[in-house]
Every structure is written in C-alpha cells, then in structure tokens.
Design a protein around this motif. Structure first.
Motif, PDB file in Angstrom:
ATOM      1  N   GLU A 192      -3.143  -5.126  12.983  1.00 37.90           N
ATOM      2  CA  GLU A 192      -3.712  -5.949  11.897  1.00 37.90           C
ATOM      3  C   GLU A 192      -4.863  -5.209  11.230  1.00 37.90           C
ATOM      4  O   GLU A 192      -4.974  -5.183  10.008  1.00 37.90           O
ATOM      5  CB  GLU A 192      -4.204  -7.294  12.444  1.00 37.90           C
ATOM      6  CG  GLU A 192      -3.099  -8.222  12.858  1.00 37.90           C
ATOM      7  CD  GLU A 192      -3.627  -9.483  13.546  1.00 37.90           C
ATOM      8  OE1 GLU A 192      -4.835  -9.792  13.426  1.00 37.90           O
ATOM      9  OE2 GLU A 192      -2.811 -10.153  14.211  1.00 37.90           O
ATOM     10  N   GLY A 193      -5.729  -4.601  12.034  1.00 34.19           N
ATOM     11  CA  GLY A 193      -6.864  -3.860  11.496  1.00 34.19           C
ATOM     12  C   GLY A 193      -6.433  -2.642  10.701  1.00 34.19           C
ATOM     13  O   GLY A 193      -6.940  -2.390   9.605  1.00 34.19           O
ATOM     14  N   PHE A 194      -5.480  -1.869  11.245  1.00 31.08           N
ATOM     15  CA  PHE A 194      -4.984  -0.689  10.520  1.00 31.08           C
ATOM     16  C   PHE A 194      -4.404  -1.090   9.173  1.00 31.08           C
ATOM     17  O   PHE A 194      -4.675  -0.456   8.151  1.00 31.08           O
ATOM     18  CB  PHE A 194      -3.903   0.051  11.322  1.00 31.08           C
ATOM     19  CG  PHE A 194      -4.424   0.888  12.448  1.00 31.08           C
ATOM     20  CD1 PHE A 194      -5.338   1.909  12.205  1.00 31.08           C
ATOM     21  CD2 PHE A 194      -3.996   0.681  13.744  1.00 31.08           C
ATOM     22  CE1 PHE A 194      -5.823   2.693  13.248  1.00 31.08           C
ATOM     23  CE2 PHE A 194      -4.472   1.457  14.786  1.00 31.08           C
ATOM     24  CZ  PHE A 194      -5.386   2.463  14.535  1.00 31.08           C
ATOM     25  N   THR A 195      -3.600  -2.146   9.175  1.00 32.19           N
ATOM     26  CA  THR A 195      -2.951  -2.571   7.931  1.00 32.19           C
ATOM     27  C   THR A 195      -3.995  -2.938   6.885  1.00 32.19           C
ATOM     28  O   THR A 195      -3.926  -2.483   5.735  1.00 32.19           O
ATOM     29  CB  THR A 195      -1.995  -3.751   8.206  1.00 32.19           C
ATOM     30  OG1 THR A 195      -1.043  -3.337   9.202  1.00 32.19           O
ATOM     31  CG2 THR A 195      -1.259  -4.173   6.949  1.00 32.19           C
ATOM     32  N   ALA A 196      -4.994  -3.699   7.280  1.00 28.97           N
ATOM     33  CA  ALA A 196      -6.052  -4.115   6.345  1.00 28.97           C
ATOM     34  C   ALA A 196      -6.861  -2.920   5.849  1.00 28.97           C
ATOM     35  O   ALA A 196      -7.154  -2.800   4.655  1.00 28.97           O
ATOM     36  CB  ALA A 196      -6.965  -5.146   7.001  1.00 28.97           C
ATOM     37  N   ARG A 197      -7.248  -2.018   6.760  1.00 33.46           N
ATOM     38  CA  ARG A 197      -8.051  -0.848   6.345  1.00 33.46           C
ATOM     39  C   ARG A 197      -7.246   0.075   5.425  1.00 33.46           C
ATOM     40  O   ARG A 197      -7.777   0.610   4.448  1.00 33.46           O
ATOM     41  CB  ARG A 197      -8.516  -0.031   7.556  1.00 33.46           C
ATOM     42  CG  ARG A 197      -9.450  -0.695   8.563  1.00 33.46           C
ATOM     43  CD  ARG A 197     -10.766  -1.193   8.050  1.00 33.46           C
ATOM     44  NE  ARG A 197     -10.686  -2.465   7.362  1.00 33.46           N
ATOM     45  CZ  ARG A 197     -10.454  -3.662   7.948  1.00 33.46           C
ATOM     46  NH1 ARG A 197     -10.247  -3.778   9.229  1.00 33.46           N
ATOM     47  NH2 ARG A 197     -10.425  -4.765   7.212  1.00 33.46           N
ATOM     48  N   LEU A 198      -5.969   0.288   5.735  1.00 31.56           N
ATOM     49  CA  LEU A 198      -5.142   1.158   4.897  1.00 31.56           C
ATOM     50  C   LEU A 198      -4.930   0.537   3.510  1.00 31.56           C
ATOM     51  O   LEU A 198      -4.929   1.250   2.500  1.00 31.56           O
ATOM     52  CB  LEU A 198      -3.811   1.466   5.583  1.00 31.56           C
ATOM     53  CG  LEU A 198      -3.922   2.384   6.804  1.00 31.56           C
ATOM     54  CD1 LEU A 198      -2.628   2.386   7.621  1.00 31.56           C
ATOM     55  CD2 LEU A 198      -4.313   3.800   6.403  1.00 31.56           C
ATOM     56  N   GLN A 199      -4.799  -0.775   3.451  1.00 33.61           N
ATOM     57  CA  GLN A 199      -4.708  -1.450   2.150  1.00 33.61           C
ATOM     58  C   GLN A 199      -6.001  -1.246   1.361  1.00 33.61           C
ATOM     59  O   GLN A 199      -5.967  -0.974   0.160  1.00 33.61           O
ATOM     60  CB  GLN A 199      -4.428  -2.945   2.342  1.00 33.61           C
ATOM     61  CG  GLN A 199      -3.033  -3.230   2.844  1.00 33.61           C
ATOM     62  CD  GLN A 199      -2.840  -4.683   3.270  1.00 33.61           C
ATOM     63  OE1 GLN A 199      -3.785  -5.467   3.374  1.00 33.61           O
ATOM     64  NE2 GLN A 199      -1.601  -5.043   3.553  1.00 33.61           N
ATOM     65  N   GLU A 200      -7.137  -1.361   2.043  1.00 28.99           N
ATOM     66  CA  GLU A 200      -8.442  -1.107   1.393  1.00 28.99           C
ATOM     67  C   GLU A 200      -8.503   0.319   0.854  1.00 28.99           C
ATOM     68  O   GLU A 200      -8.966   0.548  -0.259  1.00 28.99           O
ATOM     69  CB  GLU A 200      -9.597  -1.260   2.404  1.00 28.99           C
ATOM     70  CG  GLU A 200     -10.016  -2.654   2.728  1.00 28.99           C
ATOM     71  CD  GLU A 200     -11.107  -2.628   3.814  1.00 28.99           C
ATOM     72  OE1 GLU A 200     -12.044  -1.791   3.742  1.00 28.99           O
ATOM     73  OE2 GLU A 200     -11.002  -3.446   4.744  1.00 28.99           O
ATOM     74  N   LEU A 201      -8.042   1.278   1.662  1.00 34.05           N
ATOM     75  CA  LEU A 201      -8.093   2.682   1.265  1.00 34.05           C
ATOM     76  C   LEU A 201      -7.255   2.919   0.007  1.00 34.05           C
ATOM     77  O   LEU A 201      -7.695   3.618  -0.918  1.00 34.05           O
ATOM     78  CB  LEU A 201      -7.609   3.575   2.408  1.00 34.05           C
ATOM     79  CG  LEU A 201      -7.643   5.082   2.159  1.00 34.05           C
ATOM     80  CD1 LEU A 201      -9.072   5.570   1.876  1.00 34.05           C
ATOM     81  CD2 LEU A 201      -7.045   5.827   3.347  1.00 34.05           C
ATOM     82  N   VAL A 202      -6.075   2.335  -0.051  1.00 34.40           N
ATOM     83  CA  VAL A 202      -5.239   2.457  -1.246  1.00 34.40           C
ATOM     84  C   VAL A 202      -5.972   1.861  -2.446  1.00 34.40           C
ATOM     85  O   VAL A 202      -5.973   2.427  -3.533  1.00 34.40           O
ATOM     86  CB  VAL A 202      -3.860   1.794  -1.038  1.00 34.40           C
ATOM     87  CG1 VAL A 202      -3.122   1.615  -2.354  1.00 34.40           C
ATOM     88  CG2 VAL A 202      -3.021   2.627  -0.080  1.00 34.40           C
ATOM     89  N   GLY A 203      -6.627   0.725  -2.224  1.00 35.16           N
ATOM     90  CA  GLY A 203      -7.377   0.089  -3.307  1.00 35.16           C
ATOM     91  C   GLY A 203      -8.517   0.957  -3.818  1.00 35.16           C
ATOM     92  O   GLY A 203      -8.703   1.102  -5.031  1.00 35.16           O
ATOM     93  N   THR A 204      -9.265   1.574  -2.913  1.00 36.66           N
ATOM     94  CA  THR A 204     -10.422   2.373  -3.345  1.00 36.66           C
ATOM     95  C   THR A 204     -10.011   3.717  -3.923  1.00 36.66           C
ATOM     96  O   THR A 204     -10.712   4.255  -4.778  1.00 36.66           O
ATOM     97  CB  THR A 204     -11.430   2.605  -2.197  1.00 36.66           C
ATOM     98  OG1 THR A 204     -10.767   3.252  -1.119  1.00 36.66           O
ATOM     99  CG2 THR A 204     -12.035   1.298  -1.710  1.00 36.66           C
ATOM    100  N   THR A 205      -8.874   4.274  -3.472  1.00 37.44           N
ATOM    101  CA  THR A 205      -8.436   5.569  -4.010  1.00 37.44           C
ATOM    102  C   THR A 205      -7.551   5.404  -5.241  1.00 37.44           C
ATOM    103  O   THR A 205      -7.337   6.365  -5.973  1.00 37.44           O
ATOM    104  CB  THR A 205      -7.641   6.382  -2.954  1.00 37.44           C
ATOM    105  OG1 THR A 205      -6.480   5.629  -2.575  1.00 37.44           O
ATOM    106  CG2 THR A 205      -8.494   6.707  -1.749  1.00 37.44           C
ATOM    107  N   GLY A 206      -7.008   4.213  -5.438  1.00 33.36           N
ATOM    108  CA  GLY A 206      -6.096   3.993  -6.555  1.00 33.36           C
ATOM    109  C   GLY A 206      -4.774   4.718  -6.387  1.00 33.36           C
ATOM    110  O   GLY A 206      -4.066   4.979  -7.367  1.00 33.36           O
ATOM    111  N   ALA A 207      -4.408   5.050  -5.156  1.00 30.26           N
ATOM    112  CA  ALA A 207      -3.183   5.816  -4.895  1.00 30.26           C
ATOM    113  C   ALA A 207      -1.949   5.067  -5.383  1.00 30.26           C
ATOM    114  O   ALA A 207      -1.758   3.895  -5.064  1.00 30.26           O
ATOM    115  CB  ALA A 207      -3.061   6.120  -3.408  1.00 30.26           C
ATOM    116  N   GLU A 208      -1.133   5.762  -6.161  1.00 28.00           N
ATOM    117  CA  GLU A 208       0.153   5.218  -6.612  1.00 28.00           C
ATOM    118  C   GLU A 208       1.312   5.848  -5.849  1.00 28.00           C
ATOM    119  O   GLU A 208       2.446   5.404  -5.956  1.00 28.00           O
ATOM    120  CB  GLU A 208       0.317   5.441  -8.112  1.00 28.00           C
ATOM    121  CG  GLU A 208      -0.703   4.658  -8.925  1.00 28.00           C
ATOM    122  CD  GLU A 208      -0.613   4.925 -10.407  1.00 28.00           C
ATOM    123  OE1 GLU A 208       0.359   5.577 -10.852  1.00 28.00           O
ATOM    124  OE2 GLU A 208      -1.510   4.479 -11.127  1.00 28.00           O
TER     125      GLU A 208
END
Length: 192
Positions: free
Chosen positions: A33-49
């Motif tokens: 659960e923690g990994f999923t949330a943190r990785l979603q945050e990382l995508v949000g902050t990097t704007g990775a497409e």
C-alpha cells in the motif's frame, strides 16, 4: 568483515534476502500500500508520461498495483526482459501476461523493443537490495541495471524501490556500480 567489496556485497545481500523472506504477509501488504501511494506521488511530481518498471518477485517490493494504476491512466510502462548477454530488452507487455524468465525474473509478454527503448522514458524504477545515503545502489549481483544505466547517454531520473530498512548508511561499491537519483520506500521518497 572482509575489505573486498564483492565479499561484503555477498554477505549484505544474504542478510537482506533473509530479512525479506521472513516478512509477514501483513507487513508485506502494508508495504505494498505504501509503495503504491509513494510511486503514484513520484509520477505526480515528475510528470512522467512513460516509465520503466520491473515486475516484482514475491519477496520484492510489490510493483504490480502501481503498474496497474499507471497503465489505467495511460502511462506507457516498459518492462525489462533479461538477455543472455547481460543486457535488457524491453516490452510494454501488451499481451497482459507474464512468465518466468532468466534467473527466475518475471517477464511481461509483448513485442520486444530492444535495449535502446529505455532511452525514451521519463522515469526509471529499478529493484535493489539496498540504497545508501549517497544514492549508491546495491543490486542483486547480475549487473543488468548497472550496464543499462551506465550505457545511457541522457538518463531520466532513476529511483530504486526498497523496503524502509534497506535504506542504509552505506553499501560496498565497485567501479561499475551505478548510483540512483532517488529512493522510494513504503513511507517516503528521497531525492539525492
């Protein structure tokens, strides 16, 4: 302890492997659960497409819920495919199935895109045994990601995914080892 970095790496990997194997299902579930949330945050902050991400083994940080989330949002995800020559091919896994590849590593099924495909992603997520406070990555000893990262001309941000206890003070290093730009644990994201 031996001064030889290779021996120190093998000892540390054995300790980390043992620690991962004795984790309870409850601990593993909370970590996922923690990994999923943190990785979603990382995508949000990097704007990775687009990104590359490994498919996890049962004892590794579970990337599958995150991958499902990313694909559902139209983010292009490349998965590594191990090769005999020590390089990685890549696929987007359009067949939505997987099998066990070399060294017991999960492989997504789809068109093989070749080693250069990773040059087009915005973010790279790599497995690791441990990461130290300088961003040095201790892998599992096969060198696939070190070779890949070391051969890239223009490398996007690279983040290793490890359990909290695997973010350590220091890891043994050798000349070929590649550092990462950041680490993702179940509880935090740290950029170096």
């Amino acid at each position: 302890m031996s001064a030889d970095p290779d021996v120190r790496k093998r000892i540390l990997r054995a300790e980390l492997r043992e620690r991962r194997q004795v984790m309870s299902d409850l601990e593993r579930g909370h970590a996922t659960e923690g990994f999923t949330a943190r990785l979603q945050e990382l995508v949000g902050t990097t704007g990775a497409e687009s990104l590359s991400c490994y498919l996890s083994l049962p004892t590794e940080p579970n990337t599958r819920p995150f991958v499902n989330w990313a694909e559902a949002r139209g983010i292009r995800v490349l998965f590594p495919i191990t090769r005999e020559d020590g390089l990685l091919d890549w696929t987007v896994g359009e067949e939505q199935t997987e099998s066990v590849g070399m060294h017991g590593v999960p492989h997504a099924h789809g068109e093989l895109l070749g080693p250069m495909a990773i040059n087009d992603v915005d973010l790279i997520l790599v497995p690791a045994a441990a990461i130290d406070r300088t961003g040095m990555r201790l892998g599992w000893g096969r060198g696939y990601f070190d070779k890949t990262l070391g051969s890239m001309g223009k490398c996007p941000p690279v983040y290793a995914v490890v359990f909290d206890a695997e973010f350590v003070e220091s890891v043994p290093r050798e000349r070929h080892d590649q550092a990462v730009n950041g680490v993702v644990t179940p509880t935090r994201i740290i950029a170096f």
